[in-house]
Design a protein around this motif. Structure first.
Motif, PDB file in Angstrom:
ATOM      1  N   VAL A  62       1.074  -1.073   0.089  1.00  0.00           N
ATOM      2  CA  VAL A  62       0.119  -0.049  -0.119  1.00  0.00           C
ATOM      3  C   VAL A  62       0.681   1.274  -0.020  1.00  0.00           C
ATOM      4  CG1 VAL A  62      -1.917   1.214   1.297  1.00  0.00           C
ATOM      5  CG2 VAL A  62      -1.813  -1.329   1.264  1.00  0.00           C
ATOM      6  N   TRP A  63       0.798   2.054  -0.993  1.00  0.00           N
ATOM      7  CA  TRP A  63       1.352   3.332  -0.888  1.00  0.00           C
ATOM      8  C   TRP A  63       0.550   4.414  -0.541  1.00  0.00           C
ATOM      9  CZ3 TRP A  63       1.720  -0.519  -4.495  1.00  0.00           C
ATOM     10  CH2 TRP A  63       3.378  -0.672  -4.870  1.00  0.00           C
ATOM     11  N   VAL A  64       0.947   5.299   0.494  1.00  0.00           N
ATOM     12  CA  VAL A  64       0.245   6.239   1.291  1.00  0.00           C
ATOM     13  C   VAL A  64       0.962   7.575   0.716  1.00  0.00           C
ATOM     14  CG1 VAL A  64      -0.706   7.347   3.026  1.00  0.00           C
ATOM     15  CG2 VAL A  64      -0.408   4.893   2.918  1.00  0.00           C
ATOM     16  N   ASN A  65       0.279   8.564   0.028  1.00  0.00           N
ATOM     17  CA  ASN A  65       0.843   9.884  -0.178  1.00  0.00           C
ATOM     18  C   ASN A  65       0.614  10.857   0.765  1.00  0.00           C
ATOM     19  OD1 ASN A  65       1.931  12.103  -1.586  1.00  0.00           O
ATOM     20  ND2 ASN A  65       0.163  12.239  -2.950  1.00  0.00           N
ATOM     21  N   ARG A  66       1.982  11.049   1.200  1.00  0.00           N
ATOM     22  CA  ARG A  66       2.167  11.877   2.459  1.00  0.00           C
ATOM     23  C   ARG A  66       2.527  13.534   2.055  1.00  0.00           C
ATOM     24  NH1 ARG A  66      -0.755   9.242   5.827  1.00  0.00           N
ATOM     25  NH2 ARG A  66       0.268   7.468   6.689  1.00  0.00           N
ATOM     26  N   PRO A  70       0.435  15.476  -6.197  1.00  0.00           N
ATOM     27  CA  PRO A  70      -0.073  14.039  -6.490  1.00  0.00           C
ATOM     28  C   PRO A  70       0.919  13.246  -6.975  1.00  0.00           C
ATOM     29  CG  PRO A  70      -0.749  15.824  -7.886  1.00  0.00           C
ATOM     30  CD  PRO A  70      -0.233  16.415  -6.886  1.00  0.00           C
ATOM     31  N   HIS A  71       1.007  11.997  -6.764  1.00  0.00           N
ATOM     32  CA  HIS A  71       1.992  10.868  -7.259  1.00  0.00           C
ATOM     33  C   HIS A  71       1.088   9.686  -7.703  1.00  0.00           C
ATOM     34  CE1 HIS A  71       5.404  12.984  -5.520  1.00  0.00           C
ATOM     35  NE2 HIS A  71       4.793  13.284  -4.381  1.00  0.00           N
ATOM     36  N   THR A  72       2.050   8.798  -8.330  1.00  0.00           N
ATOM     37  CA  THR A  72       1.672   7.475  -8.860  1.00  0.00           C
ATOM     38  C   THR A  72       2.706   6.623  -8.137  1.00  0.00           C
ATOM     39  OG1 THR A  72       2.824   6.982 -10.830  1.00  0.00           O
ATOM     40  CG2 THR A  72       0.551   8.077 -10.781  1.00  0.00           C
ATOM     41  N   ALA A  73       2.409   5.177  -7.889  1.00  0.00           N
ATOM     42  CA  ALA A  73       3.355   4.243  -8.234  1.00  0.00           C
ATOM     43  C   ALA A  73       3.152   3.218  -9.198  1.00  0.00           C
ATOM     44  CB  ALA A  73       3.316   3.307  -6.730  1.00  0.00           C
ATOM     45  N   THR A  74       3.892   3.215 -10.322  1.00  0.00           N
ATOM     46  CA  THR A  74       3.449   2.415 -11.487  1.00  0.00           C
ATOM     47  C   THR A  74       4.661   1.544 -11.780  1.00  0.00           C
ATOM     48  OG1 THR A  74       2.461   4.360 -12.091  1.00  0.00           O
ATOM     49  CG2 THR A  74       2.982   2.629 -13.969  1.00  0.00           C
ATOM     50  N   GLY A  75       4.379   0.198 -11.946  1.00  0.00           N
ATOM     51  CA  GLY A  75       5.207  -0.816 -12.252  1.00  0.00           C
ATOM     52  C   GLY A  75       5.708  -0.734 -13.599  1.00  0.00           C
ATOM     53  N   THR A  76       7.208  -1.322 -13.796  1.00  0.00           N
ATOM     54  CA  THR A  76       7.427  -1.084 -15.174  1.00  0.00           C
ATOM     55  C   THR A  76       7.863  -2.297 -15.722  1.00  0.00           C
ATOM     56  OG1 THR A  76       9.757  -0.878 -14.353  1.00  0.00           O
ATOM     57  CG2 THR A  76       8.711   1.256 -14.828  1.00  0.00           C
ATOM     58  N   GLY A  77       8.495  -2.573 -16.696  1.00  0.00           N
ATOM     59  CA  GLY A  77       8.702  -3.746 -17.470  1.00  0.00           C
ATOM     60  C   GLY A  77       7.471  -4.822 -17.497  1.00  0.00           C
ATOM     61  N   GLY A  78       7.594  -6.102 -17.385  1.00  0.00           N
ATOM     62  CA  GLY A  78       6.441  -7.130 -17.600  1.00  0.00           C
ATOM     63  C   GLY A  78       5.616  -6.787 -16.511  1.00  0.00           C
ATOM     64  N   GLY A  84      -2.781   4.448  -9.779  1.00  0.00           N
ATOM     65  CA  GLY A  84      -3.380   5.604 -10.297  1.00  0.00           C
ATOM     66  C   GLY A  84      -2.883   6.965  -9.587  1.00  0.00           C
ATOM     67  N   VAL A  85      -3.722   8.164  -9.826  1.00  0.00           N
ATOM     68  CA  VAL A  85      -2.900   9.464  -9.356  1.00  0.00           C
ATOM     69  C   VAL A  85      -3.372   9.412  -7.906  1.00  0.00           C
ATOM     70  CG1 VAL A  85      -3.182  11.810  -9.464  1.00  0.00           C
ATOM     71  CG2 VAL A  85      -2.833  10.484 -11.609  1.00  0.00           C
ATOM     72  N   LEU A  86      -2.426   9.534  -7.046  1.00  0.00           N
ATOM     73  CA  LEU A  86      -2.836   9.452  -5.471  1.00  0.00           C
ATOM     74  C   LEU A  86      -2.640  11.206  -4.922  1.00  0.00           C
ATOM     75  CD1 LEU A  86      -1.092   6.499  -4.166  1.00  0.00           C
ATOM     76  CD2 LEU A  86      -3.589   6.630  -5.016  1.00  0.00           C
ATOM     77  N   SER A  87      -3.696  11.712  -4.558  1.00  0.00           N
ATOM     78  CA  SER A  87      -3.678  13.225  -4.120  1.00  0.00           C
ATOM     79  C   SER A  87      -3.020  13.040  -2.481  1.00  0.00           C
ATOM     80  CB  SER A  87      -4.942  13.833  -4.076  1.00  0.00           C
ATOM     81  OG  SER A  87      -5.371  14.005  -5.140  1.00  0.00           O
ATOM     82  N   GLN A  88      -3.012  14.225  -1.866  1.00  0.00           N
ATOM     83  CA  GLN A  88      -2.392  13.972  -0.556  1.00  0.00           C
ATOM     84  C   GLN A  88      -3.368  13.192   0.493  1.00  0.00           C
ATOM     85  OE1 GLN A  88      -2.474  17.672   1.645  1.00  0.00           O
ATOM     86  NE2 GLN A  88      -0.653  17.173   2.801  1.00  0.00           N
ATOM     87  N   LEU A 108       4.170  10.964 -12.682  1.00  0.00           N
ATOM     88  CA  LEU A 108       4.102  12.485 -12.602  1.00  0.00           C
ATOM     89  C   LEU A 108       5.544  12.863 -12.353  1.00  0.00           C
ATOM     90  CD1 LEU A 108       0.777  12.820 -10.635  1.00  0.00           C
ATOM     91  CD2 LEU A 108       1.302  12.822 -13.275  1.00  0.00           C
ATOM     92  N   HIS A 109       6.451  12.206 -11.726  1.00  0.00           N
ATOM     93  CA  HIS A 109       7.898  12.574 -11.159  1.00  0.00           C
ATOM     94  C   HIS A 109       8.750  11.371 -11.492  1.00  0.00           C
ATOM     95  CE1 HIS A 109       4.576  14.680  -8.709  1.00  0.00           C
ATOM     96  NE2 HIS A 109       5.369  15.842  -9.157  1.00  0.00           N
TER      97      HIS A 109
END
Length: 119
Positions: A62-66, A70-78, A84-88, A108-109
């Motif tokens: 679980v990713w929590v945006n502090r 806004p941010h995402t956590a997005t897997g790369t490769g296979g 999705g976009v997580l606001s504060q 986004l970054h």
């Protein structure tokens, strides 16, 4: 030490200790009834904390945006997935399905990077 100082001292210890334990724990984890664990990755200061996390297949991350942005956590490769976009204060999750190393980043970054190592 007077009564007010004792109360003030107690309050600071009671409020700071849990936060410090989480800060230095390297990713909070709890176990589900089925044996899988739930890991917390905090997004703070434009970084994933922890940036590298060891997990087991079947665990939930679980990713929590502090951060205020806004941010995402997005897997790369296979391993293509995204929170999705997580606001504060919002969170998103991913269930680890396969063993191996999965890199991820913030769409986004893109300089923000992390890694899941699934055993």
């Amino acid at each position: 030490m007077n009564q007010r100082s004792r109360i003030s001292s107690w309050w600071w210890h009671a409020m700071l200790a849990p936060g410090l334990l989480t800060l230095f724990s390297g990713g909070e984890a709890s176990r589900h009834d089925d044996g899988a664990r739930r890991h917390i990755v905090e997004i703070q200061g434009m970084t994933f904390q922890p940036a590298v996390l060891e997990v087991e297949r079947g665990d939930t991350v679980v990713w929590v945006n502090r951060d205020m942005v806004p941010h995402t956590a997005t897997g790369t490769g296979g391993q293509s997935w995204t929170t999705g976009v997580l606001s504060q204060s919002q969170s998103g999750q991913y269930v680890v399905l396969t063993r191996g190393v999965t890199a991820y980043f913030c769409e986004l970054h893109p300089v923000m990077e992390g890694k899941l190592i699934a055993r």
